[in-house]
Design a protein around this motif. Structure first.
Motif, mmCIF file in Angstrom:
data_model
loop_
_atom_site.group_PDB
_atom_site.id
_atom_site.type_symbol
_atom_site.label_atom_id
_atom_site.label_comp_id
_atom_site.label_asym_id
_atom_site.label_seq_id
_atom_site.Cartn_x
_atom_site.Cartn_y
_atom_site.Cartn_z
ATOM 1 N N PRO A 311 0.834 -1.206 0.000
ATOM 2 C CA PRO A 311 0.000 0.000 0.000
ATOM 3 C C PRO A 311 0.865 1.251 0.000
ATOM 4 O O PRO A 311 1.896 1.331 0.682
ATOM 5 C CB PRO A 311 -0.808 -0.135 1.302
ATOM 6 N N ASP A 312 0.435 2.255 -0.789
ATOM 7 C CA ASP A 312 1.208 3.485 -0.910
ATOM 8 C C ASP A 312 0.987 4.437 0.244
ATOM 9 O O ASP A 312 1.863 5.240 0.560
ATOM 10 C CB ASP A 312 0.847 4.196 -2.226
ATOM 11 N N PHE A 313 -0.183 4.371 0.865
ATOM 12 C CA PHE A 313 -0.537 5.377 1.853
ATOM 13 C C PHE A 313 -0.776 4.744 3.224
ATOM 14 O O PHE A 313 -1.135 3.571 3.334
ATOM 15 C CB PHE A 313 -1.805 6.124 1.424
ATOM 16 N N ASP A 314 -0.563 5.584 4.229
ATOM 17 C CA ASP A 314 -0.975 5.263 5.582
ATOM 18 C C ASP A 314 -1.612 6.517 6.161
ATOM 19 O O ASP A 314 -1.859 7.492 5.436
ATOM 20 C CB ASP A 314 0.214 4.772 6.424
ATOM 21 N N ASN A 315 -1.891 6.528 7.449
ATOM 22 C CA ASN A 315 -2.594 7.667 8.036
ATOM 23 C C ASN A 315 -1.712 8.890 8.237
ATOM 24 O O ASN A 315 -2.181 9.908 8.732
ATOM 25 C CB ASN A 315 -3.200 7.248 9.381
ATOM 26 N N GLN A 316 -0.418 8.820 7.849
ATOM 27 C CA GLN A 316 0.483 9.966 7.997
ATOM 28 C C GLN A 316 1.043 10.460 6.668
ATOM 29 O O GLN A 316 1.666 11.516 6.626
ATOM 30 C CB GLN A 316 1.654 9.609 8.928
ATOM 31 N N THR A 317 0.845 9.730 5.591
ATOM 32 C CA THR A 317 1.404 10.084 4.292
ATOM 33 C C THR A 317 0.410 10.940 3.518
ATOM 34 O O THR A 317 -0.728 10.520 3.264
ATOM 35 C CB THR A 317 1.747 8.823 3.494
ATOM 36 N N LEU A 318 0.849 12.157 3.134
ATOM 37 C CA LEU A 318 -0.007 13.057 2.356
ATOM 38 C C LEU A 318 0.015 12.707 0.880
ATOM 39 O O LEU A 318 -1.036 12.740 0.210
ATOM 40 C CB LEU A 318 0.452 14.503 2.546
ATOM 41 N N ALA A 319 1.180 12.404 0.337
ATOM 42 C CA ALA A 319 1.314 12.080 -1.084
ATOM 43 C C ALA A 319 2.557 11.219 -1.263
ATOM 44 O O ALA A 319 3.400 11.090 -0.368
ATOM 45 C CB ALA A 319 1.406 13.343 -1.930
ATOM 46 N N VAL A 320 2.667 10.622 -2.452
ATOM 47 C CA VAL A 320 3.793 9.747 -2.780
ATOM 48 C C VAL A 320 4.322 10.160 -4.143
ATOM 49 O O VAL A 320 3.553 10.330 -5.111
ATOM 50 C CB VAL A 320 3.362 8.269 -2.800
ATOM 51 N N LEU A 321 5.653 10.330 -4.230
ATOM 52 C CA LEU A 321 6.335 10.564 -5.498
ATOM 53 C C LEU A 321 6.987 9.243 -5.881
ATOM 54 O O LEU A 321 8.061 8.891 -5.390
ATOM 55 C CB LEU A 321 7.368 11.684 -5.354
ATOM 56 N N ARG A 322 6.324 8.519 -6.802
ATOM 57 C CA ARG A 322 6.698 7.135 -7.075
ATOM 58 C C ARG A 322 7.521 7.069 -8.350
ATOM 59 O O ARG A 322 7.102 7.552 -9.411
ATOM 60 C CB ARG A 322 5.440 6.280 -7.225
ATOM 61 N N GLY A 323 8.719 6.504 -8.262
ATOM 62 C CA GLY A 323 9.598 6.352 -9.410
ATOM 63 C C GLY A 323 9.717 4.901 -9.825
ATOM 64 O O GLY A 323 8.941 4.033 -9.423
ATOM 65 N N ARG A 324 10.739 4.632 -10.637
ATOM 66 C CA ARG A 324 10.947 3.260 -11.113
ATOM 67 C C ARG A 324 11.700 2.424 -10.093
ATOM 68 O O ARG A 324 11.458 1.230 -9.972
ATOM 69 C CB ARG A 324 11.729 3.302 -12.440
ATOM 70 N N MET A 325 12.585 3.073 -9.320
ATOM 71 C CA MET A 325 13.400 2.344 -8.359
ATOM 72 C C MET A 325 12.949 2.554 -6.912
ATOM 73 O O MET A 325 12.941 1.602 -6.131
ATOM 74 C CB MET A 325 14.871 2.780 -8.485
ATOM 75 N N VAL A 326 12.608 3.782 -6.585
ATOM 76 C CA VAL A 326 12.234 4.095 -5.201
ATOM 77 C C VAL A 326 10.961 4.930 -5.224
ATOM 78 O O VAL A 326 10.524 5.418 -6.284
ATOM 79 C CB VAL A 326 13.360 4.870 -4.456
ATOM 80 N N ARG A 327 10.396 5.087 -4.027
ATOM 81 C CA ARG A 327 9.253 5.986 -3.861
ATOM 82 C C ARG A 327 9.501 6.835 -2.617
ATOM 83 O O ARG A 327 10.053 6.359 -1.619
ATOM 84 C CB ARG A 327 7.938 5.217 -3.740
ATOM 85 N N TYR A 328 9.063 8.083 -2.691
ATOM 86 C CA TYR A 328 9.265 9.049 -1.612
ATOM 87 C C TYR A 328 7.904 9.323 -0.968
ATOM 88 O O TYR A 328 6.955 9.727 -1.658
ATOM 89 C CB TYR A 328 9.863 10.350 -2.148
ATOM 90 N N LEU A 329 7.820 9.114 0.358
ATOM 91 C CA LEU A 329 6.574 9.334 1.091
ATOM 92 C C LEU A 329 6.600 10.740 1.670
ATOM 93 O O LEU A 329 7.439 11.064 2.511
ATOM 94 C CB LEU A 329 6.414 8.297 2.212
#
Length: 434
Positions: A311-329
Motif C-alpha cells: 500500500p502506498d498510503f498510511d494515516n500519515q502520508t499526504l502524497a507519494v512521489l513514485r519512481g521506477r526504483m524508489v518511492r518518496y513518502l
C-alpha cells in the motif's frame, strides 16, 4: 491493677471461649501458661477431613475439640408436637450451612490468620500492630476492634472462620512462617553467642531440644535469620549496647555531618580520566549535532520498490512521489527536491532514482496549501515537466493525482492520499468563515 487475663496493652485476652451450652473448659483458673497452651492446641489442631487451621465458634474458637466436661444428668424433655409442613421447610432452610458470600471488608482471611497467630505468640496487640505487616495499613484501634469482633461477634467470627478454612495449604504455611517471635523463643536464641559462627545444624538442634517453646512453623533457616537480626541490634546475652555520649545534648546526624571536613573527602585529580571524559563528551556532542542536522530527512521516507505490491498510503502520508526504483513518502506540507551533497541537505534526493548529475542541488519545492491543493515550484536551472508541460525556473504548477513529473529524464508519478486530503479540506472549510 491489671487482671491476669490482660496483656501488656491492657486488653483482655479471653483465656477460654464459651461453648454453645455456656460451659468452660476445665482448669481454666490454673494460670496464663495453661490458657495459652490450650489456645495454641485449639487453633493448631486440624479437624478431620478439613484443611488448614480450625476456626472459631460463637464468640471464640469454633470447631475445637474441647476437653471433656462432666455434665449434670439432664431431665427428660416432653416430646414436642409435630411441626407443620411450612415450619418443617423453614427449619430445613435454617439448618443449611452458611455460605461465605458476604464481603469481609478490608480484613482478608490471610490478615485474620496473621492476627490470630501473632496474638498467640506475643499476647500484645500493640506488638502485633507494630510487628505484623498486613495487606492494609491498619491502625491500632482497627486491630483491637477486629480482635474483639473475632472473639465476641458470632457472625464475623463464623464468616472469618469459613474464609480461613478455604485458604490454600501453601498460603497457610506462608502465613505461619511470618509469625512473630515470642519472648521465650528470643530468649533461647539470645543464648547463642555473638562471637560464634552458628550453622543451620546448630539451630536445627535447638529446635529438637525445645520443641514446645518454638512455633511449629519455625525452621532452622528462619531461626538463623532472626538470630542475625538480634545480633545486629545487640540483643544477645553476651552483647552490650554502647553508652550514649555524656552531656546534656545528644549528637544527632546533622551535627555530626557538620563536623566533617569536606576538603578531606576530595580525591586527587586524575588527568588521564578527565581527558578521556572530555573526548567522550565531544564525540557525543558531535553525534547529537549530526542527528539534529538529519532531522529534516525524516520528513520524507524512502522506500525501495520491489516486485511485491504494498500500500502506498498510511494515516500519515499526504502524497507519494513514485519512481521506477524508489518511492518518496511525503509526510509534511512542504518538501524540497534536488541532488544531495555534503554541503546541501534536501528532503528528496533524486540521485537515489538514477543519474542526477544534470539536476540542480535544489531543483524544486512541493507545497500543500490549506485548501488541499499541491503545487510544485521550479527553483533550478533546468525545466520541470508536469504531464508534458514545462515549468520554467521561478514558475509553479498545480499537481493533481497521477500527475507525471519529469526532471532530467527521471520520471515520477505523483499520487495523492485522497482520504487524508479530504479531511484537511473539511477542516479548512470549518475554519473559513461563510
Amino acid at each position: 491493677m491489671r487482671s491476669r487475663w490482660q496483656g501488656r496493652s491492657g486488653l483482655p485476652l479471653r483465656p477460654w471461649a464459651p461453648s454453645l451450652n455456656g460451659e468452660a473448659p476445665p482448669d481454666s483458673s490454673r494460670g496464663r501458661s495453661l490458657t495459652m497452651s490450650w489456645w495454641r492446641a485449639a487453633w493448631l489442631s486440624p479437624l478431620p477431613g478439613r484443611r488448614g487451621p480450625v476456626g472459631w465458634s460463637q464468640g471464640a474458637v469454633q470447631g475445637v475439640n474441647l476437653p471433656p466436661v462432666s455434665k449434670a444428668p439432664s431431665t427428660p424433655v416432653p416430646p414436642s408436637p409435630a411441626p407443620t409442613p411450612g415450619l418443617t421447610k423453614r427449619v430445613k432452610k435454617s439448618k443449611q450451612p452458611l455460605q461465605v458470600t458476604k464481603d469481609l471488608g478490608r480484613w482478608k482471611p490471610a490478615d485474620d490468620l496473621l492476627l490470630v497467630n501473632a496474638v498467640l505468640q506475643t499476647n500484645d496487640l500493640t506488638s502485633v500492630h507494630l510487628g505484623v505487616k498486613f495487606s492494609c495499613r491498619f491502625t491500632l484501634r482497627e486491630v483491637q476492634e477486629r480482635w474483639y469482633a473475632l472473639l465476641y461477634d458470632p457472625v464475623i467470627s463464623k464468616l472469618a472462620c469459613q474464609a480461613m478454612r478455604q485458604l490454600h495449604p501453601e498460603a497457610i504455611a506462608a502465613i505461619q512462617s511470618k509469625a512473630l517471635f515470642s519472648k521465650a523463643e528470643e530468649q533461647l536464641l539470645s543464648k547463642v553467642g555473638s562471637t560464634s559462627q552458628p550453622t543451620l545444624e546448630t539451630f536445627q538442634d535447638l529446635l529438637h531440644r525445645h520443641p514446645d517453646a518454638f512455633y511449629l512453623a519455625r525452621t532452622a533457616k528462619a531461626l538463623q535469620a532472626h538470630w542475625q537480626l538480634m545480633k545486629q541490634y545487640y540483643l544477645l546475652e553476651d552483647q552490650t549496647v554502647q553508652p550514649l555520649p555524656k552531656g546534656d545534648q545528644v549528637l544527632n546526624f546533622s551535627d555530626a555531618e557538620d563536623l566533617i571536613d569536606d576538603s578531606k573527602l576530595k580525591d586527587m585529580r586524575d588527568e588521564v580520566l578527565e581527558h578521556e571524559l572530555t573526548v567522550a563528551d565531544r564525540r557525543q556532542k558531535r553525534e547529537i549535532r549530526q542527528l539534529e542536522q538529519e532531522l529534516h530527512k525524516w520528513q520524507v521516507l524512502v522506500d525501495s520498490i520491489t516486485g511485491m505490491s504494498s500500500p502506498d498510503f498510511d494515516n500519515q502520508t499526504l502524497a507519494v512521489l513514485r519512481g521506477r526504483m524508489v518511492r518518496y513518502l511525503m509526510r509534511s506540507r512542504e518538501i524540497t527536491l534536488g541532488r544531495a551533497t555534503k554541503d546541501n541537505q534536501i528532503d528528496v534526493d533524486l540521485s537515489l532514482e538514477g543519474p542526477a548529475w544534470k539536476i540542480s542541488r535544489k531543483q524544486g519545492v512541493i507545497k500543500l496549501k490549506n485548501n488541499g491543493d499541491f503545487f510544485i515550484a521550479n527553483e533550478g536551472r533546468r525545466p520541470i515537466y508536469i504531464d508534458g508541460r514545462p515549468v520554467l525556473c521561478g514558475s509553479k504548477w498545480r499537481l493533481s493525482n497521477n500527475s507525471v513529473v519529469e526532471i532530467a529524464s527521471l520520471r515520477f508519478v505523483f499520487l495523492i492520499n485522497q482520504d487524508l486530503i479530504a479531511l484537511i479540506r473539511a477542516e479548512a472549510a470549518k475554519i473559513t468563515p461563510q
